[in-house]
Scaffold this active site. Sequence first.
Site, PDB file in Angstrom:
ATOM      1  N   LYS A   1       4.622   1.245 -11.208  1.00 46.14           N
ATOM      2  CA  LYS A   1       4.463   1.522  -9.778  1.00 46.14           C
ATOM      3  C   LYS A   1       3.254   2.420  -9.603  1.00 46.14           C
ATOM      4  CE  LYS A   1       9.315   1.121  -8.531  1.00 46.14           C
ATOM      5  NZ  LYS A   1      10.528   1.811  -8.060  1.00 46.14           N
TER       6      LYS A   1
ATOM      7  N   GLU B   1      17.425  -3.054 -14.616  1.00 47.24           N
ATOM      8  CA  GLU B   1      16.436  -1.995 -14.389  1.00 47.24           C
ATOM      9  C   GLU B   1      17.133  -0.647 -14.281  1.00 47.24           C
ATOM     10  OE1 GLU B   1      13.831  -3.089 -11.197  1.00 47.24           O
ATOM     11  OE2 GLU B   1      13.191  -1.032 -10.802  1.00 47.24           O
TER      12      GLU B   1
ATOM     13  N   HIS C   1      19.105  -1.917   3.817  1.00 50.19           N
ATOM     14  CA  HIS C   1      18.754  -2.175   2.417  1.00 50.19           C
ATOM     15  C   HIS C   1      19.603  -1.204   1.604  1.00 50.19           C
ATOM     16  CE1 HIS C   1      16.087  -4.268  -0.283  1.00 50.19           C
ATOM     17  NE2 HIS C   1      15.628  -3.152  -0.817  1.00 50.19           N
TER      18      HIS C   1
ATOM     19  N   ASP D   1      18.959  -3.989 -10.373  1.00 48.20           N
ATOM     20  CA  ASP D   1      18.442  -2.616 -10.450  1.00 48.20           C
ATOM     21  C   ASP D   1      19.610  -1.681 -10.158  1.00 48.20           C
ATOM     22  OD1 ASP D   1      17.032  -0.273 -10.441  1.00 48.20           O
ATOM     23  OD2 ASP D   1      15.586  -0.873  -8.903  1.00 48.20           O
TER      24      ASP D   1
ATOM     25  N   GLU E   1       7.177  -7.357  -7.645  1.00 40.93           N
ATOM     26  CA  GLU E   1       8.135  -7.288  -6.527  1.00 40.93           C
ATOM     27  C   GLU E   1       7.407  -6.700  -5.314  1.00 40.93           C
ATOM     28  OE1 GLU E   1      11.243  -4.614  -7.893  1.00 40.93           O
ATOM     29  OE2 GLU E   1       9.915  -2.885  -7.702  1.00 40.93           O
TER      30      GLU E   1
ATOM     31  N   ASP F   1      12.224   2.266 -14.939  1.00 41.15           N
ATOM     32  CA  ASP F   1      11.577   2.480 -13.640  1.00 41.15           C
ATOM     33  C   ASP F   1      11.492   3.987 -13.383  1.00 41.15           C
ATOM     34  OD1 ASP F   1      10.690   2.645 -11.065  1.00 41.15           O
ATOM     35  OD2 ASP F   1      12.388   1.648 -10.133  1.00 41.15           O
TER      36      ASP F   1
ATOM     37  N   LYS G   1      16.048  -9.675  -7.279  1.00 43.00           N
ATOM     38  CA  LYS G   1      16.524  -8.428  -7.866  1.00 43.00           C
ATOM     39  C   LYS G   1      17.687  -7.979  -6.998  1.00 43.00           C
ATOM     40  CE  LYS G   1      14.340  -3.889  -7.898  1.00 43.00           C
ATOM     41  NZ  LYS G   1      13.239  -3.101  -8.461  1.00 43.00           N
TER      42      LYS G   1
ATOM     43  N   LYS H   1      20.423  -5.171  -5.950  1.00 43.83           N
ATOM     44  CA  LYS H   1      20.648  -3.736  -6.037  1.00 43.83           C
ATOM     45  C   LYS H   1      22.134  -3.502  -6.270  1.00 43.83           C
ATOM     46  CE  LYS H   1      16.636  -1.788  -5.350  1.00 43.83           C
ATOM     47  NZ  LYS H   1      16.055  -0.784  -6.243  1.00 43.83           N
TER      48      LYS H   1
HETATM   49  C1  MUC Z   1      13.230   0.443  -7.051  1.00 47.98           C
HETATM   50  O1  MUC Z   1      14.023   1.227  -7.481  1.00 47.98           O
HETATM   51  O2  MUC Z   1      12.749  -0.337  -7.839  1.00 47.98           O
HETATM   52  C2  MUC Z   1      11.961  -1.818  -5.370  1.00 47.98           C
HETATM   53  C3  MUC Z   1      12.459  -2.922  -4.770  1.00 47.98           C
HETATM   54  C4  MUC Z   1      13.536  -2.509  -3.976  1.00 47.98           C
HETATM   55  O3  MUC Z   1      14.248  -3.205  -3.278  1.00 47.98           O
HETATM   56  O4  MUC Z   1      13.699  -1.183  -4.101  1.00 47.98           O
HETATM   57  C5  MUC Z   1      12.656  -0.686  -4.857  1.00 47.98           C
HETATM   58  C6  MUC Z   1      12.833   0.523  -5.612  1.00 47.98           C
HETATM   59 MG    MG Z   2      13.894   0.392  -9.546  1.00 44.28          MG
END
Ligand code: MUC
Ligand code: MG
Length: 382
Positions: free
Chosen positions: A271, A222, A20, A196, A325, A247, A165, A167
Amino acid sequence: MTKIDQIETMILDIPTIRGHVLSMATMRTQTAVLVKVRFSDGSEGIGEGTTIGGLSYGAESPEGIQSAIETYIAPALLGRSGDDVNGAIQLIDKLIKGNRIAKTAVEIALWDGLGKRLGLPVSQLFGGAVHDRLPVAWTLASGNSETDIAEALKMIETRRHNIFKLKIGKRSVREDVAHVARIKEAVGDAASVRVDVNTAWSLQDARWGLKGLQDAGCELVEQPVPARYRRAMAELTKGYEIAVMADEALNGPEDALEVAAALAADVFAVKIGQSGGLKRASEVIAIGQAAGLGLYGGTMLETGLSTAAALQLFSTVEDLAWGTELFGPLLLTEDILADPIIYRDFCVEIPKGVGIGAALDPDKIEFFRRDGGRTMKAVVGE
Ligand code: MUC
Ligand code: MG
Protein backbone atom coordinates in the site's frame (compact mmCIF):
# COMPACT_ATOMS: atom_id res chain seq x y z
CA MET A 1 15.09 26.71 -9.37
CA THR A 2 11.39 25.81 -9.16
CA LYS A 3 10.52 26.24 -5.50
CA ILE A 4 7.75 24.84 -3.33
CA ASP A 5 5.68 27.96 -2.68
CA GLN A 6 2.53 26.82 -0.95
CA ILE A 7 0.98 23.68 0.50
CA GLU A 8 -2.76 23.48 1.03
CA THR A 9 -4.77 20.70 2.70
CA MET A 10 -8.43 19.89 2.77
CA ILE A 11 -10.57 17.12 4.29
CA LEU A 12 -13.31 15.54 2.19
CA ASP A 13 -16.06 13.28 3.55
CA ILE A 14 -17.60 11.15 0.81
CA PRO A 15 -20.42 8.63 1.47
CA THR A 16 -19.88 4.99 0.46
CA ILE A 17 -22.38 3.21 -1.82
CA ARG A 18 -23.26 0.79 1.02
CA GLY A 19 -22.09 0.01 4.52
CA HIS A 20 -18.59 -1.56 4.29
CA VAL A 21 -18.35 -3.97 7.23
CA LEU A 22 -14.80 -4.68 8.39
CA SER A 23 -13.76 -6.53 11.55
CA MET A 24 -12.84 -3.26 13.29
CA ALA A 25 -15.29 -0.74 11.84
CA THR A 26 -18.27 -0.28 9.55
CA MET A 27 -17.67 2.45 7.00
CA ARG A 28 -20.50 4.57 5.66
CA THR A 29 -18.27 7.48 4.69
CA GLN A 30 -14.70 7.66 3.49
CA THR A 31 -12.59 10.61 4.57
CA ALA A 32 -9.73 11.76 2.37
CA VAL A 33 -7.09 14.40 3.08
CA LEU A 34 -6.22 16.23 -0.13
CA VAL A 35 -2.99 18.15 -0.60
CA LYS A 36 -2.26 20.75 -3.23
CA VAL A 37 1.33 21.94 -3.68
CA ARG A 38 1.93 25.14 -5.66
CA PHE A 39 5.36 25.77 -7.19
CA SER A 40 7.08 29.03 -8.05
CA ASP A 41 6.72 28.53 -11.83
CA GLY A 42 2.93 28.34 -11.47
CA SER A 43 2.75 24.54 -11.71
CA GLU A 44 0.79 22.46 -9.18
CA GLY A 45 0.77 18.94 -7.84
CA ILE A 46 -2.03 17.11 -6.03
CA GLY A 47 -1.87 14.31 -3.48
CA GLU A 48 -4.07 12.35 -1.06
CA GLY A 49 -3.63 10.70 2.32
CA THR A 50 -6.44 8.38 3.39
CA THR A 51 -7.01 5.86 6.14
CA ILE A 52 -9.97 3.65 7.07
CA GLY A 53 -12.44 4.03 9.94
CA GLY A 54 -10.85 6.97 11.80
CA LEU A 55 -8.34 5.52 14.24
CA SER A 56 -9.69 1.97 14.13
CA TYR A 57 -7.41 0.68 11.34
CA GLY A 58 -4.11 2.39 12.07
CA ALA A 59 -2.31 5.02 14.10
CA GLU A 60 -3.12 7.97 11.80
CA SER A 61 -6.53 9.68 11.67
CA PRO A 62 -7.62 12.04 8.88
CA GLU A 63 -7.42 14.98 11.28
CA GLY A 64 -3.95 13.86 12.42
CA ILE A 65 -2.81 13.54 8.81
CA GLN A 66 -3.93 17.10 8.08
CA SER A 67 -2.31 18.42 11.25
CA ALA A 68 1.01 16.62 10.57
CA ILE A 69 1.15 18.13 7.09
CA GLU A 70 0.21 21.65 8.12
CA THR A 71 2.25 21.84 11.32
CA TYR A 72 5.38 19.86 10.50
CA ILE A 73 5.76 18.68 6.90
CA ALA A 74 4.78 21.83 4.99
CA PRO A 75 6.95 24.29 6.95
CA ALA A 76 9.99 22.03 6.38
CA LEU A 77 9.41 21.92 2.62
CA LEU A 78 8.39 25.48 1.75
CA GLY A 79 11.12 27.26 -0.21
CA ARG A 80 12.90 24.03 -1.19
CA SER A 81 13.41 22.86 -4.76
CA GLY A 82 10.24 21.28 -6.13
CA ASP A 83 12.28 18.96 -8.36
CA ASP A 84 14.25 17.42 -5.49
CA VAL A 85 11.68 14.81 -4.48
CA ASN A 86 14.24 12.41 -3.01
CA GLY A 87 15.73 15.25 -0.96
CA ALA A 88 12.28 16.11 0.38
CA ILE A 89 11.57 12.46 1.29
CA GLN A 90 14.90 12.12 3.10
CA LEU A 91 14.48 15.40 4.99
CA ILE A 92 10.94 14.59 6.10
CA ASP A 93 11.94 11.08 7.19
CA LYS A 94 14.73 12.62 9.26
CA LEU A 95 12.51 15.26 10.87
CA ILE A 96 9.29 13.33 11.39
CA LYS A 97 8.73 9.86 12.82
CA GLY A 98 5.91 7.67 11.50
CA ASN A 99 3.01 9.58 9.95
CA ARG A 100 3.44 7.60 6.75
CA ILE A 101 0.08 8.48 5.25
CA ALA A 102 0.68 12.21 5.76
CA LYS A 103 4.12 11.86 4.13
CA THR A 104 2.57 9.93 1.25
CA ALA A 105 -0.02 12.64 0.53
CA VAL A 106 2.68 15.29 0.15
CA GLU A 107 5.03 13.02 -1.77
CA ILE A 108 2.32 12.18 -4.32
CA ALA A 109 1.81 15.91 -4.92
CA LEU A 110 5.57 16.40 -5.40
CA TRP A 111 5.79 13.56 -7.95
CA ASP A 112 2.67 14.87 -9.67
CA GLY A 113 4.15 18.36 -9.95
CA LEU A 114 7.48 17.05 -11.22
CA GLY A 115 5.79 14.83 -13.81
CA LYS A 116 3.65 17.71 -15.03
CA ARG A 117 6.65 20.03 -15.34
CA LEU A 118 8.56 17.39 -17.31
CA GLY A 119 5.52 16.43 -19.38
CA LEU A 120 5.82 12.80 -18.22
CA PRO A 121 3.61 10.34 -16.33
CA VAL A 122 4.89 9.49 -12.84
CA SER A 123 5.37 5.88 -14.00
CA GLN A 124 8.13 7.21 -16.27
CA LEU A 125 9.89 8.70 -13.23
CA PHE A 126 9.98 5.15 -11.83
CA GLY A 127 11.50 3.72 -15.02
CA GLY A 128 8.38 3.36 -17.16
CA ALA A 129 5.13 1.40 -17.19
CA VAL A 130 5.21 -2.25 -18.23
CA HIS A 131 1.40 -2.65 -17.94
CA ASP A 132 -1.44 -0.49 -19.27
CA ARG A 133 -4.06 -2.32 -17.15
CA LEU A 134 -4.01 -4.52 -14.06
CA PRO A 135 -6.44 -7.09 -12.62
CA VAL A 136 -8.60 -5.55 -9.89
CA ALA A 137 -10.41 -7.24 -7.00
CA TRP A 138 -13.65 -6.09 -5.35
CA THR A 139 -14.35 -6.40 -1.64
CA LEU A 140 -17.56 -8.09 -0.55
CA ALA A 141 -18.37 -6.57 2.85
CA SER A 142 -22.08 -5.85 3.06
CA GLY A 143 -22.29 -7.90 6.26
CA ASN A 144 -24.82 -10.30 4.67
CA SER A 145 -24.02 -13.48 2.67
CA GLU A 146 -27.02 -13.19 0.30
CA THR A 147 -26.24 -9.57 -0.56
CA ASP A 148 -22.57 -10.46 -1.09
CA ILE A 149 -23.49 -13.32 -3.43
CA ALA A 150 -25.83 -11.12 -5.49
CA GLU A 151 -23.12 -8.44 -5.66
CA ALA A 152 -20.46 -10.95 -6.75
CA LEU A 153 -22.63 -12.52 -9.46
CA LYS A 154 -23.45 -9.10 -10.86
CA MET A 155 -19.76 -8.14 -10.93
CA ILE A 156 -18.88 -11.33 -12.82
CA GLU A 157 -21.75 -10.88 -15.27
CA THR A 158 -20.79 -7.28 -16.04
CA ARG A 159 -17.10 -8.31 -16.31
CA ARG A 160 -16.09 -5.78 -13.67
CA HIS A 161 -14.45 -8.12 -11.14
CA ASN A 162 -13.69 -11.83 -10.89
CA ILE A 163 -11.48 -11.59 -7.81
CA PHE A 164 -13.30 -11.12 -4.51
CA LYS A 165 -11.90 -10.26 -1.12
CA LEU A 166 -14.31 -11.03 1.71
CA LYS A 167 -14.04 -9.07 4.91
CA ILE A 168 -14.33 -11.44 7.86
CA GLY A 169 -13.28 -11.52 11.52
CA LYS A 170 -16.32 -9.91 13.09
CA ARG A 171 -18.31 -13.12 13.63
CA SER A 172 -17.13 -16.44 15.04
CA VAL A 173 -14.55 -18.38 13.01
CA ARG A 174 -17.13 -21.10 12.31
CA GLU A 175 -19.68 -18.56 11.01
CA ASP A 176 -17.04 -16.82 8.92
CA VAL A 177 -15.86 -20.05 7.31
CA ALA A 178 -19.48 -20.98 6.49
CA HIS A 179 -20.01 -17.52 4.95
CA VAL A 180 -16.89 -17.86 2.77
CA ALA A 181 -17.85 -21.41 1.71
CA ARG A 182 -21.32 -20.22 0.61
CA ILE A 183 -19.86 -17.46 -1.51
CA LYS A 184 -17.20 -19.71 -3.06
CA GLU A 185 -19.87 -22.26 -3.90
CA ALA A 186 -22.02 -19.56 -5.54
CA VAL A 187 -19.23 -18.17 -7.76
CA GLY A 188 -17.48 -21.51 -8.40
CA ASP A 189 -14.51 -21.40 -10.75
CA ALA A 190 -15.66 -18.10 -12.25
CA ALA A 191 -13.89 -16.17 -9.51
CA SER A 192 -11.01 -16.20 -7.05
CA VAL A 193 -12.14 -15.88 -3.43
CA ARG A 194 -9.85 -14.45 -0.75
CA VAL A 195 -10.41 -13.09 2.76
CA ASP A 196 -9.13 -10.27 4.91
CA VAL A 197 -9.38 -10.78 8.69
CA ASN A 198 -7.87 -7.37 9.53
CA THR A 199 -5.97 -8.82 12.55
CA ALA A 200 -9.10 -10.09 14.35
CA TRP A 201 -7.97 -13.66 15.10
CA SER A 202 -5.78 -15.21 17.77
CA LEU A 203 -3.29 -17.85 16.59
CA GLN A 204 -5.67 -20.55 17.83
CA ASP A 205 -8.61 -19.02 15.89
CA ALA A 206 -6.38 -18.74 12.84
CA ARG A 207 -5.40 -22.43 12.92
CA TRP A 208 -9.08 -23.42 12.72
CA GLY A 209 -9.82 -20.60 10.30
CA LEU A 210 -7.11 -21.42 7.77
CA LYS A 211 -7.97 -25.10 7.83
CA GLY A 212 -11.65 -24.32 7.10
CA LEU A 213 -10.91 -21.63 4.53
CA GLN A 214 -8.62 -23.77 2.44
CA ASP A 215 -11.11 -26.64 2.49
CA ALA A 216 -13.73 -24.15 1.20
CA GLY A 217 -11.54 -23.24 -1.80
CA CYS A 218 -10.43 -19.84 -0.52
CA GLU A 219 -7.05 -18.98 -2.06
CA LEU A 220 -5.59 -16.40 0.30
CA VAL A 221 -5.95 -15.05 3.83
CA GLU A 222 -4.85 -11.50 4.60
CA GLN A 223 -3.50 -10.48 7.99
CA PRO A 224 -5.33 -13.10 10.10
CA VAL A 225 -3.54 -12.13 13.34
CA PRO A 226 -2.27 -8.83 14.79
CA ALA A 227 0.48 -7.00 12.94
CA ARG A 228 3.14 -7.74 15.58
CA TYR A 229 2.47 -11.51 15.70
CA ARG A 230 5.32 -12.42 13.34
CA ARG A 231 5.88 -15.88 14.77
CA ALA A 232 2.19 -16.68 14.42
CA MET A 233 2.23 -15.41 10.82
CA ALA A 234 5.30 -17.59 10.15
CA GLU A 235 3.60 -20.67 11.63
CA LEU A 236 0.49 -20.08 9.50
CA THR A 237 2.54 -19.42 6.36
CA LYS A 238 4.41 -22.68 6.82
CA GLY A 239 1.53 -24.79 8.08
CA TYR A 240 -1.11 -24.36 5.37
CA GLU A 241 -1.35 -24.40 1.58
CA ILE A 242 -3.58 -21.30 1.51
CA ALA A 243 -1.48 -18.18 0.84
CA VAL A 244 -0.91 -15.87 3.82
CA MET A 245 -0.68 -12.15 3.01
CA ALA A 246 0.82 -9.46 5.23
CA ASP A 247 -1.01 -6.12 5.29
CA GLU A 248 -1.10 -4.30 8.65
CA ALA A 249 2.33 -5.87 9.38
CA LEU A 250 3.91 -3.91 6.52
CA ASN A 251 4.66 -0.32 7.41
CA GLY A 252 7.52 0.47 5.09
CA PRO A 253 10.70 -1.27 3.92
CA GLU A 254 12.04 -2.07 7.40
CA ASP A 255 8.92 -4.11 8.19
CA ALA A 256 9.10 -5.70 4.75
CA LEU A 257 12.63 -6.89 5.44
CA GLU A 258 11.69 -8.28 8.86
CA VAL A 259 8.55 -10.04 7.59
CA ALA A 260 10.49 -11.56 4.69
CA ALA A 261 13.37 -12.63 6.94
CA ALA A 262 10.95 -14.23 9.42
CA LEU A 263 9.19 -16.10 6.55
CA ALA A 264 6.04 -14.53 7.99
CA ALA A 265 4.07 -14.21 4.71
CA ASP A 266 3.69 -15.66 1.22
CA VAL A 267 2.43 -12.38 -0.22
CA PHE A 268 2.93 -8.65 0.44
CA ALA A 269 -0.08 -6.32 0.21
CA VAL A 270 1.79 -3.22 -0.91
CA LYS A 271 0.00 0.00 0.00
CA ILE A 272 1.51 3.33 -0.94
CA GLY A 273 0.06 5.10 2.13
CA GLN A 274 1.07 2.43 4.61
CA SER A 275 4.55 2.22 3.07
CA GLY A 276 5.14 5.96 3.45
CA GLY A 277 4.89 6.99 -0.20
CA LEU A 278 5.60 5.79 -3.72
CA LYS A 279 9.35 5.65 -3.15
CA ARG A 280 9.14 3.61 0.05
CA ALA A 281 6.46 1.39 -1.54
CA SER A 282 8.89 0.71 -4.41
CA GLU A 283 11.39 -0.42 -1.75
CA VAL A 284 8.81 -2.73 -0.16
CA ILE A 285 8.20 -4.16 -3.63
CA ALA A 286 11.93 -4.67 -4.21
CA ILE A 287 12.29 -6.55 -0.91
CA GLY A 288 9.27 -8.72 -1.70
CA GLN A 289 10.65 -9.50 -5.15
CA ALA A 290 14.11 -10.33 -3.81
CA ALA A 291 12.57 -12.65 -1.20
CA GLY A 292 10.55 -14.47 -3.87
CA LEU A 293 7.21 -13.41 -2.38
CA GLY A 294 3.99 -12.74 -4.28
CA LEU A 295 2.94 -9.10 -4.67
CA TYR A 296 -0.50 -7.48 -4.48
CA GLY A 297 -1.39 -3.84 -5.09
CA GLY A 298 -3.31 -2.88 -1.94
CA THR A 299 -5.57 0.07 -1.14
CA MET A 300 -6.72 2.14 1.81
CA LEU A 301 -9.94 2.73 -0.13
CA GLU A 302 -8.64 6.00 -1.47
CA THR A 303 -10.39 8.24 -3.98
CA GLY A 304 -9.39 8.27 -7.64
CA LEU A 305 -6.53 10.63 -6.84
CA SER A 306 -4.38 8.32 -4.70
CA THR A 307 -5.62 5.36 -6.73
CA ALA A 308 -4.15 7.00 -9.84
CA ALA A 309 -0.87 7.56 -7.99
CA ALA A 310 -0.72 3.92 -6.88
CA LEU A 311 -1.45 2.78 -10.44
CA GLN A 312 1.49 4.84 -11.69
CA LEU A 313 3.80 2.84 -9.44
CA PHE A 314 2.19 -0.59 -9.83
CA SER A 315 2.23 -0.23 -13.63
CA THR A 316 6.04 -0.41 -13.39
CA VAL A 317 6.14 -3.67 -11.42
CA GLU A 318 7.17 -6.73 -13.39
CA ASP A 319 4.87 -9.24 -11.72
CA LEU A 320 1.92 -8.50 -9.44
CA ALA A 321 1.05 -12.17 -9.11
CA TRP A 322 -2.09 -11.48 -7.02
CA GLY A 323 -3.26 -8.43 -8.99
CA THR A 324 -4.59 -5.33 -7.26
CA GLU A 325 -7.57 -4.11 -5.24
CA LEU A 326 -7.45 -0.53 -6.45
CA PHE A 327 -11.24 -0.18 -6.55
CA GLY A 328 -11.54 2.66 -3.98
CA PRO A 329 -13.35 5.12 -6.28
CA LEU A 330 -16.05 2.51 -6.99
CA LEU A 331 -16.97 2.24 -3.30
CA LEU A 332 -17.73 5.97 -3.15
CA THR A 333 -21.05 7.50 -4.23
CA GLU A 334 -19.12 9.96 -6.40
CA ASP A 335 -15.68 10.10 -7.92
CA ILE A 336 -13.83 13.36 -7.35
CA LEU A 337 -11.85 13.19 -10.60
CA ALA A 338 -12.79 15.14 -13.72
CA ASP A 339 -12.08 11.96 -15.75
CA PRO A 340 -12.77 8.92 -13.59
CA ILE A 341 -10.46 5.93 -13.67
CA ILE A 342 -11.68 3.26 -16.08
CA TYR A 343 -12.67 -0.23 -14.86
CA ARG A 344 -13.51 -2.87 -17.47
CA ASP A 345 -12.86 -6.48 -18.40
CA PHE A 346 -11.89 -7.34 -14.81
CA CYS A 347 -9.10 -4.76 -14.91
CA VAL A 348 -8.33 -1.20 -13.91
CA GLU A 349 -6.65 0.90 -16.59
CA ILE A 350 -3.56 2.94 -15.82
CA PRO A 351 -4.56 6.61 -16.20
CA LYS A 352 -2.94 8.34 -19.15
CA GLY A 353 -1.54 11.84 -19.09
CA VAL A 354 1.22 13.63 -17.25
CA GLY A 355 1.93 13.52 -13.52
CA ILE A 356 -0.30 10.99 -11.76
CA GLY A 357 -2.77 11.32 -14.64
CA ALA A 358 -5.60 12.76 -12.53
CA ALA A 359 -7.39 16.12 -12.35
CA LEU A 360 -9.92 17.08 -9.68
CA ASP A 361 -13.53 18.01 -10.40
CA PRO A 362 -13.83 21.38 -8.60
CA ASP A 363 -17.60 21.10 -8.04
CA LYS A 364 -17.21 17.75 -6.29
CA ILE A 365 -14.38 19.09 -4.12
CA GLU A 366 -16.53 22.06 -3.05
CA PHE A 367 -19.44 19.74 -2.30
CA PHE A 368 -17.55 17.20 -0.17
CA ARG A 369 -15.07 19.47 1.67
CA ARG A 370 -15.55 19.34 5.43
CA ASP A 371 -14.74 22.76 6.77
CA GLY A 372 -14.27 25.29 4.04
CA GLY A 373 -10.61 24.21 3.66
CA ARG A 374 -7.48 25.80 5.02
CA THR A 375 -4.50 27.26 3.23
CA MET A 376 -0.90 27.43 4.32
CA LYS A 377 0.90 30.45 2.95
CA ALA A 378 4.36 30.27 1.41
CA VAL A 379 7.41 31.20 3.46
CA VAL A 380 9.78 31.28 0.50
CA GLY A 381 13.22 32.62 1.29
CA GLU A 382 13.02 31.95 5.00
C1 MUC B 1 -7.51 -3.59 4.02
O1 MUC B 1 -7.39 -3.94 5.15
O2 MUC B 1 -6.92 -4.23 3.18
C2 MUC B 1 -8.78 -2.84 1.30
C3 MUC B 1 -9.89 -3.24 0.65
C4 MUC B 1 -10.96 -3.11 1.54
O3 MUC B 1 -12.13 -3.37 1.34
O4 MUC B 1 -10.51 -2.65 2.72
C5 MUC B 1 -9.17 -2.33 2.58
C6 MUC B 1 -8.31 -2.36 3.72
MG1 MG C 1 -6.09 -5.67 4.59
